[in-house]
Scaffold this active site. Structure first.
Site, short mmCIF file in Angstrom:
data_model
loop_
_atom_site.label_atom_id
_atom_site.label_comp_id
_atom_site.label_asym_id
_atom_site.label_seq_id
_atom_site.Cartn_x
_atom_site.Cartn_y
_atom_site.Cartn_z
N ASP A 8 26.48 -6.35 20.13
CA ASP A 8 25.19 -6.42 20.82
C ASP A 8 24.52 -5.06 20.72
OD1 ASP A 8 23.27 -6.28 23.18
OD2 ASP A 8 23.98 -8.33 23.37
N ILE A 9 23.20 -5.03 20.49
CA ILE A 9 22.50 -3.75 20.34
C ILE A 9 22.36 -3.00 21.67
CG2 ILE A 9 21.28 -4.41 18.24
CD1 ILE A 9 18.78 -4.85 19.97
N HIS A 77 23.67 -18.19 21.37
CA HIS A 77 24.54 -17.04 21.13
C HIS A 77 25.43 -16.83 22.35
CE1 HIS A 77 20.88 -15.43 23.01
NE2 HIS A 77 21.63 -14.40 23.45
N LEU A 78 26.72 -16.69 22.08
CA LEU A 78 27.72 -16.48 23.12
C LEU A 78 27.95 -14.98 23.29
CD1 LEU A 78 30.02 -17.69 24.95
CD2 LEU A 78 31.53 -17.35 22.98
N HIS A 79 27.81 -14.50 24.53
CA HIS A 79 28.12 -13.11 24.85
C HIS A 79 29.62 -13.01 25.10
CE1 HIS A 79 24.06 -11.38 25.42
NE2 HIS A 79 23.74 -12.64 25.67
#
Length: 104
Positions: A8-9, A77-79
């Site tokens: 993740d950015i 999208h899965l964190h």
């Protein structure tokens, strides 16, 4: 080949990855029972990436999706965050388990 995973950015934890299907899928609100295998595979990939990056305490992991309208991208999208015990104050709010904006 059907999922990608990347950092993740704006990480909310020392390990913060996004697992994303290559084929476009809306958001978690559009999921149906037939998508269960995809979500399970996304979770498996998240765990595997953590282990490849020398994080093995799978009891200290938080995985989930932002619930619309609280997601900035309209592609599923899965964190994957770890260690969950090291989430900062703001990250604890943003990735709060089963809140109005984040579901596990």
């Amino acid at each position: 080949e059907d999922l990608v995973c990347f950092r993740d950015i704006r990480p909310g934890a020392p390990h913060h990855y996004l697992v994303v299907p290559v084929e476009h899928m809306g958001n978690c609100k559009t999921l149906k029972p037939e998508h269960i295998p995809v979500v399970k595979k996304m979770m498996e990939v998240g765990k595997a990436v953590l282990q490849r990056n020398n994080f093995n305490d799978l009891n200290d992991v938080r995985m989930g999706f932002h619930w619309p309208p609280f997601c900035s991208i309209s592609h599923l999208h899965l964190h994957v965050l770890a260690p969950a015990s090291q989430l900062g104050f703001l990250s604890r709010l943003i990735y709060r388990i089963n809140s109005y904006w984040f579901i596990t």
